[in-house]
Scaffold this active site. Structure first.
Site, short mmCIF file in Angstrom:
data_model
loop_
_atom_site.label_atom_id
_atom_site.label_comp_id
_atom_site.label_asym_id
_atom_site.label_seq_id
_atom_site.Cartn_x
_atom_site.Cartn_y
_atom_site.Cartn_z
N ASP A 1 -9.68 -3.73 -5.43
CA ASP A 1 -9.06 -2.90 -4.39
C ASP A 1 -9.72 -1.53 -4.33
O ASP A 1 -9.81 -0.82 -5.33
CB ASP A 1 -7.56 -2.76 -4.69
N SER B 1 0.85 -1.20 0.00
CA SER B 1 0.00 0.00 0.00
C SER B 1 0.88 1.25 0.00
O SER B 1 1.64 1.44 -0.94
CB SER B 1 -0.95 -0.03 1.20
N HIS C 1 -8.04 -4.92 -1.39
CA HIS C 1 -6.80 -4.42 -0.79
C HIS C 1 -6.17 -5.41 0.19
O HIS C 1 -4.97 -5.48 0.33
CB HIS C 1 -7.09 -3.09 -0.08
#
Length: 681
Positions: A619, A534, A654
Site C-alpha cells: 500500500d 482509508s 491500497h
C-alpha cells in the site's frame, strides 16, 4: 489458535514538550523478517478463526460472481475516427482493449490484452491508455506491485509490436503531442509525490527525456492533460487549496509554457478550452461553491475572467461539459446531483429529471463538440449503473446500456430506498443518510444494519448500485450511507467544517447517524455494523474508541489510524500534501488536536466491538504498518473476547487484489465476518 502477540520495543517520540511511547514502531521495517513473520502469523490466525466460514465465503464469492456477465463489454464511444471498446472474456480476469474504424460493423482491431501482459504476476493493473492523434501508436502503463508506481510502454498499432521504450516510476498517465512523436508524462519522487513533467520521444531512451517542469513545493502535486479540443496541453500544480495551470499549443512542443493564473492560497481553478476561450471553474472572489468563468486564451489571468455561471450559496458546481450549441453543468443541490443544460443561443435551461430519493448522476464520455447528444450516467441504490443519451434538441432520452444483474432473482421492485436526516449533537445540523433494504425486511431492534462512511478530502460517497451488496440485502440486512461532514454532499462548507481543527465533526456525525438509526428502530447496537476504508478507516478507528458499545462489529479497510506519527514523517508518501486536510503537527495546535482523535494514540484498556482490519503490504497510500500497529496495540489493551482480525494481502496495495473477480474474495471475507458476528454462519 493462540492470538498473535507482537513484541514491544519502546520508541520514544517527543515534540512540543509532549512524549509518546510507541511499542510497535518497529513494524515499519518492511524488510525485517520478524515483521513478515508477524503479518503472516496474523493472517494464519484470521484464517483459523474464520475457518468455520470457509463454505460461506465460497458460497458468497460464487453468488457475487454469478451476478456478473462473464462475456461483457463497455459501451463503445467514438473518437478520432474510431469506436473504442473494453471487453471481458469468460474465464479471464483482465480487460481487453479494442477499436473499430468508423463503423461498429467493421472488424475489431486489438489494442491491448491485459490478460497476456499480466501473465506471471500475482498483481497486475493497467494505469491508463492513450492513442496518438494519427491513431498509429498507443501508450499504456502497468503496475505489477500494487504500489501505484507505473511503467509506461508504447506499442505500434500497425505492426502490433511493443517498443523497447520503458519509462519507470510514473503516475501512469501519458499525453500525446500532436506531432505523434512525443508524449508528456509525470514522474514520482522517493515519497511517491507526482513532482516532475518530462517529455519523451518514441524510440529513444529514458536518459534522453527532457525535464519540462519541476514542482519544488512538496505540498503540491503535478498533472498533465490535453484539452477536449486537442489544441492545448496543460500542466497543473495543485494542493488541497490552491491550483496553478500552464499551457502550450499541442502542435508546438517547443513553445514557451504560459501560466494562466499564478498560484494563490485558497484560489482553486480548473481549465477547459473551446474556440478562442478558456472555460474555468473556480472559487475566486469568495465563490465557496464555485462558479464558471470564461477568458480569452490570449488574456487568461484572473483580472480578465468574466462570470458565465455565477456562484450560488445553495448549489455546488462539480463539473461541466462544453458543446458547440450547449453548455452542460454538473450541480449538487441539497445533496443530490443535477445535470443542467443551457442552450447557448436561446439561453433556455433544462434539468434532467431523476425520481429516486437518493441517487448518482454524472456527465459521461462526450468527445465531440458538434453534437446535440449528451451521454450521461445514472445509478441509485436500487438501479444498476446505466448510460443514457439525451438529445438536447428534441429533449428525448434513450437508454444505451444498463448493467446486467444475472442470477434471475434481482428486480428493482424488490428493494426500497429512502433518504432520511439525523440531527447532530449540536441540535441544528442535519446529516443526510441514504438507506436501502429488501422490501421484505422489517425495521426492528433485531434487524442487522451495515453503516458506511468516509468523510474526508471533500470526497462525496453518493448512493449507487452494488451487485455485491445484494448478498447482504437478500439476507435481511439494511445498508446505509452516512453523508457526514468532511465530504461535499451538502456543498463546500460541508467539507470545510469536517477537516483540520473541525475534523471531529466527521466522527461525531457518524456516531449521531448510528444513534439515530437505533432510535428510529432500524436496528440495535447488537446488530449494528460499521465499515470504512482509508480515511474512512480513520473514521472507523475513531468511532471504535469513542463509542465502542454502539457497534457489534467494525470493518476497517486499509485504515489510516496512526495519524500523528504519519503526519510527522515527511518521508512517508503523500504526507506533506496532506497538511491542508489534517493540519501540520509540527505546529503545536494541530499536533494536540490530531493526537486527541488519532485512533492509535487513543486506544484504552476497555472493551471493543468485533473488528476486522484489512491492508495491503505494498500500500502506497496507507502504509501496512499502520493497521498492523493498531491491531497489535488493540490486542494488548482491549479487555473483551470479541474478534480482532488482521488480514494483510501480501501481493497488493491500497486498492486490494487486482483482476475482475479476485477482489470479490475480499468482499466475501468481510461479509462472512459480519454474518459470523450475527451468528448466521
Amino acid at each position: 489458535m493462540k492470538q498473535p502477540k507482537a513484541k514491544k520495543i519502546n520508541k520514544i517520540l517527543s515534540i512540543h514538550g509532549d512524549t509518546r511511547i510507541d511499542p510497535y514502531f518497529w513494524l515499519n521495517e518492511r524488510d525485517n523478517p520478524e515483521v513478515l513473520a508477524y503479518l503472516n502469523e496474523e493472517n494464519s490466525y484470521t484464517e483459523a478463526i474464520m475457518k468455520d466460514t470457509e463454505t460461506l465465503q465460497e458460497n458468497l464469492y460464487e453468488e457475487m460472481k454469478a451476478r456478473y456477465k462473464k462475456d461483457d463489454q463497455s459501451l463503445p464511444y467514438f473518437f478520432n475516427d474510431y469506436w473504442y471498446i473494453v471487453r471481458y472474456q469468460d474465464g479471464k480476469e483482465y480487460p481487453i482493449f479494442t477499436r473499430k474504424h468508423l463503423s461498429l460493423d467493421n472488424s475489431e482491431e486489438p489494442i491491448l490484452d491485459a490478460n497476456i501482459l499480466a501473465q506471471g504476476y500475482p498483481f497486475f493493473e493497467i494505469g491508463s491508455i492513450a492513442v496518438s492523434v494519427d491513431n498509429q501508436w498507443v501508450s499504456f502503463s502497468e503496475d505489477t506491485l500494487g504500489r501505484r508506481i507505473y511503467t509506461i510502454r508504447i506499442k505500434n498499432l500497425k505492426t502490433g509490436k511493443i517498443l523497447a521504450d520503458e519509462i519507470p516510476n510514473t503516475t501512469g498517465k501519458a499525453v500525446w503531442a500532436n506531432d505523434n512523436e512525443h508524449i508528456f508524462y509525470i514522474r514520482k519522487d522517493t515519497n511517491l509525490r507526482a513532482y516532475q513533467i518530462y517529455r519523451h520521444k518514441i524510440g529513444t531512451t529514458v536518459a534522453e527525456d527532457v525535464l519540462i517542469f519541476h514542482e519544488k513545493d512538496d505540498t503540491f502535486d503535478v498533472n498533465v492533460y490535453k484539452s477536449k479540443s486537442l489544441e492545448y496541453i496543460f500542466i497543473s500544480s495543485s494542493s488541497t487549496i490552491s491550483d496553478e495551470h500552464r499551457f502550450i499549443p499541442a502542435d508546438d512542443i517547443d513553445a514557451e509554457w504560459k501560466i494562466i493564473q499564478p498560484r494563490e492560497d485558497d484560489l482553486e481553478y480548473a481549465v477547459e478550452h473551446y474556440g478562442e476561450d478558456f472555460y474555468i471553474v473556480t472559487n475566486a472572489d469568495k465563490a465557496t461553491n464555485f462558479k464558471i468563468v470564461t477568458t480569452k486564451v490570449t488574456k487568461c489571468s484572473k483580472e480578465f475572467w468574466t462570470d458565465l455561471i455565477p456562484h450560488r450559496e445553495d448549489v455546488l458546481i462539480e463539473g461541466f461539459e462544453i458543446f458547440k450549441n450547449y453548455f452542460v453543468i454538473e450541480e449538487r443541490k441539497e445533496g443530490l446531483l443535477q445535470i443542467r443544460i443551457i442552450n447557448n443561443a436561446t439561453k433556455e435551461e433544462d434539468y434532467l429529471p431523476f425520481s429516486d430519493p437518493t441517487y448518482t448522476a454524472y456527465i459521461g464520455t462526450n468527445m465531440s463538440f458538434d453534437t446535440d447528444v449528451l451521454r450521461f450516467g445514472y445509478t441509485s441504490l436500487t438501479t444498476p449503473n446505466s448510460t443514457y443519451e439525451y438529445n438536447m434538441k428534441d429533449k428525448s432520452t434513450k437508454l444505451l446500456k444498463q448493467q446486467e444483474v444475472l442470477g434471475g432473482k434481482f428486480s428493482p421492485k424488490n428493494y426500497h430506498s429512502e433518504r432520511v436526516w439525523a440531527k447532530s449533537r449540536d441540535g441544528k445540523t442535519l446529516i443526510p443518510i441514504s438507506i436501502v433494504y429488501h422490501k421484505d425486511t422489517k425495521k426492528s431492534a433485531d434487524t442487522p444494519l451495515l453503516l458506511y462512511g468516509y468523510g474526508s478530502y471533500g470526497h462525496t460517497v453518493d448512493a449507487s448500485f452494488s451487485n455485491v451488496r445484494l448478498s447482504l440485502l437478500d439476507r435481511g440486512f439494511i445498508f446505509a450511507i452516512a453523508h457526514i461532514r468532511g465530504g461535499e454532499y451538502l456543498g463546500r462548507n460541508w467539507y470545510e467544517t469536517g477537516k483540520l481543527l473541525d475534523k471531529k465533526n466527521t466522527f461525531f456525525d457518524f456516531i449521531d447517524v448510528a444513534k439515530y438509526l437505533v432510535k428510529e428502530n432500524y436496528t440495535a447496537p447488537q446488530h449494528l455494523y460499521a465499515m470504512g476504508g482509508s480515511a474512512g478507516g480513520l473514521l472507523m478507528g475513531a468511532v471504535a474508541n469513542m463509542e465502542p458499545s454502539l457497534f457489534n462489529g467494525i470493518i476497517a479497510q486499509v485504515p489510516f489510524v496512526d495519524v500523528v506519527t504519519t503526519m510527522l514523517d515527511d518521508s512517508i508518501p503523500l504526507t506533506t500534501g496532506e497538511y491542508d486536510e489534517w493540519g501540520n503537527p509540527n505546529e503545536e495546535e494541530y499536533y494536540h488536536y490530531m493526537k486527541s482523535y488519532s485512533p492509535y494514540d487513543n486506544i484504552e484498556v476497555k472493551e471493543y466491538p468485533n473488528i476486522l482490519i484489512t491492508t495491503g503490504f505494498h500500500d502506497s497510500q496507507v502504509q501496512y504498518w499502520e493497521p498492523a500497529k493498531w491491531t497489535a496495540k488493540l490486542r494488548d489493551l482491549k479487555t473483551d473476547t470479541n474478534l480482532l482480525l488482521l488480514k494483510t494481502d501480501m501481493s497488493s496495495g491500497h486498492g486490494g487484489a487486482s483482476g475482475r473477480f479476485e477482489s470479490l474474495k475480499e468482499d466475501a471475507l468481510e461479509y462472512a465476518f459480519i454474518l459470523k458476528c450475527e451468528n448466521k454462519v
